[in-house]
Write a protein that holds these residues in place. Structure first.
Motif, PDB file in Angstrom:
ATOM      1  N   GLU A 171     -10.405  -5.155  -7.485  1.00 56.77           N
ATOM      2  CA  GLU A 171     -11.215  -4.341  -6.386  1.00 56.77           C
ATOM      3  C   GLU A 171     -11.193  -3.908  -5.431  1.00 56.77           C
ATOM      4  O   GLU A 171     -11.174  -3.119  -4.459  1.00 56.77           O
ATOM      5  CB  GLU A 171     -12.815  -5.192  -6.819  1.00 56.77           C
ATOM      6  CG  GLU A 171     -13.799  -3.868  -6.361  1.00 56.77           C
ATOM      7  CD  GLU A 171     -13.737  -2.893  -7.056  1.00 56.77           C
ATOM      8  OE1 GLU A 171     -14.332  -1.849  -7.229  1.00 56.77           O
ATOM      9  OE2 GLU A 171     -13.151  -2.918  -8.840  1.00 56.77           O
TER      10      GLU A 171
ATOM     11  N   THR B  69       0.558   4.284  -3.101  1.00 57.71           N
ATOM     12  CA  THR B  69       0.047   5.384  -2.593  1.00 57.71           C
ATOM     13  C   THR B  69       0.575   6.104  -2.325  1.00 57.71           C
ATOM     14  O   THR B  69       1.989   5.946  -1.585  1.00 57.71           O
ATOM     15  CB  THR B  69      -1.089   5.483  -1.451  1.00 57.71           C
ATOM     16  OG1 THR B  69      -0.684   4.791  -0.481  1.00 57.71           O
ATOM     17  CG2 THR B  69      -2.347   4.111  -2.632  1.00 57.71           C
TER      18      THR B  69
ATOM     19  N   ARG C  33      -8.778  -2.434  -4.528  1.00 51.75           N
ATOM     20  CA  ARG C  33      -8.381  -0.351  -4.664  1.00 51.75           C
ATOM     21  C   ARG C  33      -9.171   0.258  -3.282  1.00 51.75           C
ATOM     22  O   ARG C  33      -9.590   1.043  -2.790  1.00 51.75           O
ATOM     23  CB  ARG C  33      -8.912  -0.061  -5.694  1.00 51.75           C
ATOM     24  CG  ARG C  33      -9.364   1.006  -6.678  1.00 51.75           C
ATOM     25  CD  ARG C  33      -9.895   0.922  -7.586  1.00 51.75           C
ATOM     26  NE  ARG C  33     -11.695   0.209  -7.691  1.00 51.75           N
ATOM     27  CZ  ARG C  33     -12.671   0.897  -7.627  1.00 51.75           C
ATOM     28  NH1 ARG C  33     -12.086   2.061  -7.056  1.00 51.75           N
ATOM     29  NH2 ARG C  33     -13.398   0.639  -7.472  1.00 51.75           N
ATOM     30  N   LYS C  34     -10.702  -0.201  -2.843  1.00 57.27           N
ATOM     31  CA  LYS C  34     -11.075   0.308  -2.140  1.00 57.27           C
ATOM     32  C   LYS C  34     -10.464   0.912  -1.271  1.00 57.27           C
ATOM     33  O   LYS C  34     -10.672   1.808   0.245  1.00 57.27           O
ATOM     34  CB  LYS C  34     -13.158  -0.600  -2.062  1.00 57.27           C
ATOM     35  CG  LYS C  34     -13.639  -0.750  -2.851  1.00 57.27           C
ATOM     36  CD  LYS C  34     -14.698  -1.850  -2.806  1.00 57.27           C
ATOM     37  CE  LYS C  34     -15.634  -2.114  -4.007  1.00 57.27           C
ATOM     38  NZ  LYS C  34     -16.657  -3.214  -3.899  1.00 57.27           N
ATOM     39  N   ARG C  35      -9.859  -0.528  -0.263  1.00 54.89           N
ATOM     40  CA  ARG C  35      -9.172   0.066   0.554  1.00 54.89           C
ATOM     41  C   ARG C  35      -8.431   0.563   0.728  1.00 54.89           C
ATOM     42  O   ARG C  35      -7.839   1.843   1.192  1.00 54.89           O
ATOM     43  CB  ARG C  35      -7.636  -1.572   0.939  1.00 54.89           C
ATOM     44  CG  ARG C  35      -9.002  -2.534   1.813  1.00 54.89           C
ATOM     45  CD  ARG C  35      -7.838  -3.634   2.244  1.00 54.89           C
ATOM     46  NE  ARG C  35      -6.687  -3.786   1.571  1.00 54.89           N
ATOM     47  CZ  ARG C  35      -6.654  -5.081   0.824  1.00 54.89           C
ATOM     48  NH1 ARG C  35      -8.462  -5.983   0.708  1.00 54.89           N
ATOM     49  NH2 ARG C  35      -6.413  -5.501  -0.018  1.00 54.89           N
ATOM     50  N   GLU C  36      -7.759   1.501  -0.134  1.00 56.23           N
ATOM     51  CA  GLU C  36      -6.977   1.985  -1.176  1.00 56.23           C
ATOM     52  C   GLU C  36      -7.595   3.933  -0.484  1.00 56.23           C
ATOM     53  O   GLU C  36      -7.170   4.733  -0.742  1.00 56.23           O
ATOM     54  CB  GLU C  36      -6.039   2.004  -2.227  1.00 56.23           C
ATOM     55  CG  GLU C  36      -5.233   1.153  -1.714  1.00 56.23           C
ATOM     56  CD  GLU C  36      -3.942   0.904  -3.429  1.00 56.23           C
ATOM     57  OE1 GLU C  36      -4.671   2.088  -4.363  1.00 56.23           O
ATOM     58  OE2 GLU C  36      -3.030  -0.308  -3.600  1.00 56.23           O
ATOM     59  N   ASP C  37      -8.489   3.296  -0.973  1.00 61.34           N
ATOM     60  CA  ASP C  37      -9.656   4.949  -1.153  1.00 61.34           C
ATOM     61  C   ASP C  37      -9.495   5.399   0.050  1.00 61.34           C
ATOM     62  O   ASP C  37     -10.486   6.391   0.770  1.00 61.34           O
ATOM     63  CB  ASP C  37     -11.012   4.628  -1.814  1.00 61.34           C
ATOM     64  CG  ASP C  37     -10.582   4.586  -3.329  1.00 61.34           C
ATOM     65  OD1 ASP C  37      -9.244   4.611  -3.305  1.00 61.34           O
ATOM     66  OD2 ASP C  37     -11.031   4.272  -4.684  1.00 61.34           O
ATOM     67  N   GLU C  38     -10.249   4.202   1.173  1.00 62.40           N
ATOM     68  CA  GLU C  38     -10.574   4.142   2.390  1.00 62.40           C
ATOM     69  C   GLU C  38      -9.159   4.660   2.930  1.00 62.40           C
ATOM     70  O   GLU C  38     -10.009   5.981   3.439  1.00 62.40           O
ATOM     71  CB  GLU C  38     -10.724   3.157   2.928  1.00 62.40           C
ATOM     72  CG  GLU C  38     -11.601   3.062   3.982  1.00 62.40           C
ATOM     73  CD  GLU C  38     -13.339   3.598   4.307  1.00 62.40           C
ATOM     74  OE1 GLU C  38     -13.332   4.082   5.448  1.00 62.40           O
ATOM     75  OE2 GLU C  38     -13.688   4.089   3.380  1.00 62.40           O
TER      76      GLU C  38
ATOM     77  N   ALA D  28      -7.113   6.296   2.026  1.00 61.61           N
ATOM     78  CA  ALA D  28      -6.637   8.452   1.325  1.00 61.61           C
ATOM     79  C   ALA D  28      -7.863   8.860   2.027  1.00 61.61           C
ATOM     80  O   ALA D  28      -7.339  10.351   2.664  1.00 61.61           O
ATOM     81  CB  ALA D  28      -6.905   8.443  -0.259  1.00 61.61           C
ATOM     82  N   ARG D  29      -9.256   8.227   1.867  1.00 60.56           N
ATOM     83  CA  ARG D  29      -9.857   9.772   2.198  1.00 60.56           C
ATOM     84  C   ARG D  29      -9.879  10.025   3.985  1.00 60.56           C
ATOM     85  O   ARG D  29      -9.849  10.834   4.302  1.00 60.56           O
ATOM     86  CB  ARG D  29     -11.544   8.731   2.007  1.00 60.56           C
ATOM     87  CG  ARG D  29     -12.741   9.158   2.861  1.00 60.56           C
ATOM     88  CD  ARG D  29     -13.544   9.048   2.214  1.00 60.56           C
ATOM     89  NE  ARG D  29     -13.828   8.091   3.099  1.00 60.56           N
ATOM     90  CZ  ARG D  29     -14.674   7.456   4.949  1.00 60.56           C
ATOM     91  NH1 ARG D  29     -14.456   8.930   5.526  1.00 60.56           N
ATOM     92  NH2 ARG D  29     -14.366   6.429   5.197  1.00 60.56           N
TER      93      ARG D  29
ATOM     94  N   ASN E  37       0.982  -1.084  -0.271  1.00 64.05           N
ATOM     95  CA  ASN E  37       0.068   0.129  -0.137  1.00 64.05           C
ATOM     96  C   ASN E  37       0.634   0.887  -0.212  1.00 64.05           C
ATOM     97  O   ASN E  37       0.515   1.961  -0.820  1.00 64.05           O
ATOM     98  CB  ASN E  37      -1.234  -0.343   1.092  1.00 64.05           C
ATOM     99  CG  ASN E  37      -1.958  -1.166   1.111  1.00 64.05           C
ATOM    100  OD1 ASN E  37      -2.829  -1.695  -0.118  1.00 64.05           O
ATOM    101  ND2 ASN E  37      -2.804  -1.330   2.243  1.00 64.05           N
TER     102      ASN E  37
END
Length: 856
Positions: free
Chosen positions: A120, A10, A123-128, A130-131, A6
């Motif tokens: 998928e 990122t 990608r969801k874990r990375e978006d979470e 980053a948020r 990760n």
């Protein structure tokens, strides 16, 4: 997917992170870079109302009061919890009757679906993550902004109320007050009254203004003390002691200047006007006059407008108008003539005590092919003749020869051809002694006589060198006798002119010649001042491809040094290099020394005077003045009225246009003079342009426009010019010997005119009577007075010696018979072609025309 994966995919969010230590802010940047900034934040003191108790101090504040321990490295952030292992998707039961190929395809399809599902989820874990990081960063930024706002408000309040600031200093560490005694009747506890405890009451505005006014000097003094305190940090920006940023040095200078003006009377004193001595020539532009007066050009234009003159700054005004302006602006004028700009060497005479002996300048002159250059070769030990085209000298050569006793003699070699008259005249003018070379077998020739004339005109003493004594037909006595015809009397015949018999080929008599030159120089007492600005004469000039304009000069007085600003004719520049006759670069050249000078802005004319001036600006000024005068002289030669223009149009002479390019300036002069001498009343040479150097594109364009051939004398066109010559179809004529050039051009001009028509008168007759012949023609009865009248010849009918018509004899009769010829004393009748204007008493002249090849 692991945390390391990760981290690589990122980027860490930028922002501030609070470390474990209080009073520090940690900044985290990309690529693992961090920075710690110490932040000192003071809590806002809450002013208590009567009856209120101070709140209990926060444990963080107590920790902040305690001495801070040594800073420790920030602990590494805890790794994120590893994602829970995903259970493998339940395998679907294999369908019955599945072939091995279908089974492999099904397994590959299931593996691809698993891979897409895992990607998928990743990608969801990375978006979470980053948020969440963005939310944390936003929260930290809001907290920092609030802290800065509170610190700024507190600083402003303390600045407005210094009394409250002092009270806060005493109550820096808030502590709980003891509870009120129970004997007070259970009243609420309140703090003990202090000396500096402010009372919440409305304060009047006027004392606040006074306090502000009183604070101003202290603030300015504080700013002066801290103007060099270094760059601003977060600590200084948030510290109440710093307040605002220190004033800049420029602001302090402006403040001091203002104080100085206030002390001097409240306003700056007007500067005193400087009165200047303005040099005004006969004509000057408005802008140049403004520059010399140190005034604005617009002010001069306004003044001229008030005088009724609508001009611009670039227009030229006369000396009287300039004088009016100078006086109007309160300056002093110094009038000068334009002639004062030029350099006049003849007015500058060196004192006798500054003169020192200098080498003599000897010019070798004589007829072509009498051995002038061969004599110089024998003296120098070189072979210059071999390098000249056709074996004849076509340039002035300058050399310095050292004799056996160590003294130096400067020799100038001049061409002997008839076309180089100007070169010989120039050599005679710059020389001290003329050595007249006469071949013992040829004797006195035309150019020998011309050289004697040049030497006498310049007042230069002559030494006669009778050359070619090694030949059998040599007759030196005959040469001496022939010299008597030109009033040159040698010593052998009781005269004062020295003569010596030599042989340049064998090298005999050369020492005797050098001795006679030294004797003549000793009698003349040649001296010059070497310790002054140099003056020289341009012997020859050319445009060298690699070195630029090169001037071959002979220093007459002074010392020419590298770096001197100089002007030669209409050209100016600075000496870049000095090259002697051996091709070596030298730093300076004294009197009577021939050198090549590099650094002029253009090619000067041969014979121009070279002078060293104080600076390049003065050199440009003199060159521009001379250029203007040359342009005025060229314009004055052009026809200025209609009568002159019509007379030039009425001239029926054929023009033969030419464009001349040569290697040196002397050759250009010689070619122009020789071509001009070829002109006559029927045809005239018109030189469109002449110059030194290679043939350029501009020359080709001009020649094509004027339909003229280009003459190249020892030069060739450059690459672009050659292409343009082929494209334009311009005729080129190349030469390296001048008499070949003149012969060819003479033939060209003769061919342009066509063959020469020569009239031979055959006979003359008088018209006695006129008769009718047919319906239109008239016949004339003639009496032949001279010669004979022949049928078909040209005839000219004159009346009172005025030509009436030019015709031919169409018919000739004797009585009633047609005849071919009627001789003198007989009568006949004639019918003239194309004319009936015949009267009794007219004269008829019969002639025949002979055509010959024309020569110029």
């Amino acid at each position: 997917m692991s945390d390391d994966e990760n981290n690589t995919r990122t980027r860490k969010p930028l922002g501030l992170k609070r470390s474990v230590e209080s009073g520090e802010v940690k900044q985290t940047f990309s690529h693992g870079r961090t920075n710690k900034v110490a932040v000192e934040v003071k809590r806002r003191r809450k002013i208590l109302k009567p009856g209120e108790s101070a709140p209990a101090p926060a444990p963080e504040a107590e920790e902040a009061k305690a001495p801070a321990p040594a800073p420790t490295p920030a602990p590494a952030p805890a790794p994120a919890p590893a994602p829970a292992a995903k259970k493998p998707a339940p395998k679907k039961p294999a369908p019955a009757g599945e072939t091995p190929q279908e089974r492999v395809a099904r397994l590959q399809r299931e593996a691809e679906e698993d891979r897409l599902r895992q990607a998928e989820e990743s990608r969801k874990r990375e978006d979470e993550q980053a948020r969440k990081a963005a939310e944390e960063e936003k929260k930290r930024a809001e907290e920092n902004a609030k802290a800065r706002e509170e610190a700024a408000k507190q600083a402003e309040e303390e600045a407005r109320n210094p009394v409250a600031a002092e009270a806060e200093a005493e109550t820096q560490a808030p502590a709980e007050e003891p509870a009120a005694d129970q004997s007070d009747g259970g009243k609420a506890a309140r703090p003990a009254a202090r000396k500096f405890t402010p009372v919440q009451r409305p304060e009047p505005k006027k004392p606040e203004k006074k306090a502000k006014k009183e604070d101003k000097p202290s603030k300015s003094a504080e700013r002066v003390d801290k103007r060099r305190s270094g760059k601003l940090t977060v600590t200084k920006a948030l510290n109440e002691d710093e307040g605002r940023r220190a004033r800049s040095l420029a602001a302090l200078k402006r403040a001091r200047e203002k104080e100085r003006r206030m002390q001097g009377g409240g306003s700056s004193k007007p500067r005193e006007k400087q009165v200047r001595d303005v040099i005004v020539p006969e004509a000057i532009t408005v802008q140049e006059l403004a520059n010399r007066m140190a005034e604005k050009g617009a002010d001069l234009v306004k003044e001229l407008f008030s005088l009724g003159m609508a001009v611009t700054v670039n227009q030229t005004i006369d000396q009287d108008t300039a004088e009016l302006l100078v006086e109007q602006f309160g300056h002093n004028i110094q009038k000068v003539s334009e002639a004062d700009i030029d350099i006049k060497a003849e007015e500058d005479v060196d004192p006798e005590e500054t003169l020192q002996p200098r080498p003599p300048v000897v010019t070798i002159m004589g007829h072509v092919d009498h051995g002038k250059t061969s004599l110089l070769d024998a003296l120098r030990g070189t072979n210059v003749t071999r390098g000249e085209a056709g074996g004849i000298t076509q340039h002035i050569g300058s050399y310095q020869v050292k004799t056996k006793d160590g003294s130096k003699i400067t020799f100038l070699d001049t061409p002997g051809h008839a076309a180089f008259t100007e070169m010989r005249a120039r050599g005679a003018n710059v020389t001290d002694i003329v050595v007249l070379v006469v071949a013992a077998d040829d004797g006195i020739m035309p150019q020998t006589i011309e050289a004697i004339g040049h030497a006498k005109a310049a007042g230069t003493p002559i030494i006669v060198a009778i050359n070619k004594m090694d030949k059998e037909e040599a007759n030196p006595q005959k040469v001496r006798e022939r010299l008597l015809e030109q009033e040159v009397i040698v010593e052998a015949m009781s005269g004062d002119v020295q003569d010596v018999e030599i042989s340049a080929l064998k090298g005999t008599g050369l020492d005797d010649l050098l001795d006679k030159i030294a004797l003549q120089a000793e009698l003349m007492e040649l001296k010059a001042n070497p310790d002054r600005a140099a003056e020289a004469t341009v012997i020859e000039a050319q445009l060298d491809k690699g070195r630029g304009p090169v001037a071959q000069v002979l220093v007459t007085r002074g010392t020419l040094k590298k770096g001197d600003a100089l002007v030669a004719g209409t050209m100016s520049g600075r000496v870049r290099a000095i090259v002697d006759d051996q091709g070596k670069q030298i730093k300076e050249a004294g009197p009577s020394m021939p050198v090549e000078v590099l650094g002029l802005g253009g090619v000067p004319n041969a014979g121009d005077q070279l002078a060293v001036v104080e600076n390049e600006q003065r050199a440009r000024e003199v060159a521009e003045y001379r250029q203007d005068k040359a342009n005025e002289a060229r314009t004055a030669l052009a026809p200025t009225n209609f009568d002159a223009m019509f007379s030039s149009l009425a001239n029926k002479a054929v023009e033969f246009p030419l464009l001349v390019r040569a290697d040196v300036q002397g050759s250009v002069e010689a070619i122009k003079t020789a071509l001009t001498n070829l002109s006559n009343d029927l045809i005239k040479v018109r030189i469109l342009h002449s110059g030194v150097g290679a043939i350029t594109e501009n020359d080709v364009t001009l020649a094509a426009a004027g339909n003229a051939p280009i003459i190249g004398f020892n030069v060739r066109p450059n690459a672009k010019a050659r292409q343009q010559i082929e494209r334009e179809g311009v005729r080129m004529m190349y030469y390296d010997v001048i008499y070949h050039l003149t012969e060819e051009i003479a033939k060209e001009m003769a061919g342009e005119l066509g063959p020469e028509r020569i009239e031979n008168v055959v006979g003359r007759a008088a018209v006695k009577e006129v008769f009718k012949s047919g319906k239109k023609d008239k016949a004339a009865g003639l009496l032949v007075e001279e010669g004979a009248i022949r049928k078909g010849l040209h005839a000219r009918l004159t009346r009172d010696d005025v030509i009436v018509s030019s015709t031919t004899i169409a018919s000739l009769r004797r009585f009633k018979d047609d005849v071919d010829e009627v001789r003198a004393g007989l009568e006949c009748g004639v019918v003239l072609e194309d004319t009936n204007d015949i009267k009794a008493g007219d004269q008829l002249e019969v002639f025949e025309v002979e055509e010959r090849e024309r020569t110029l």
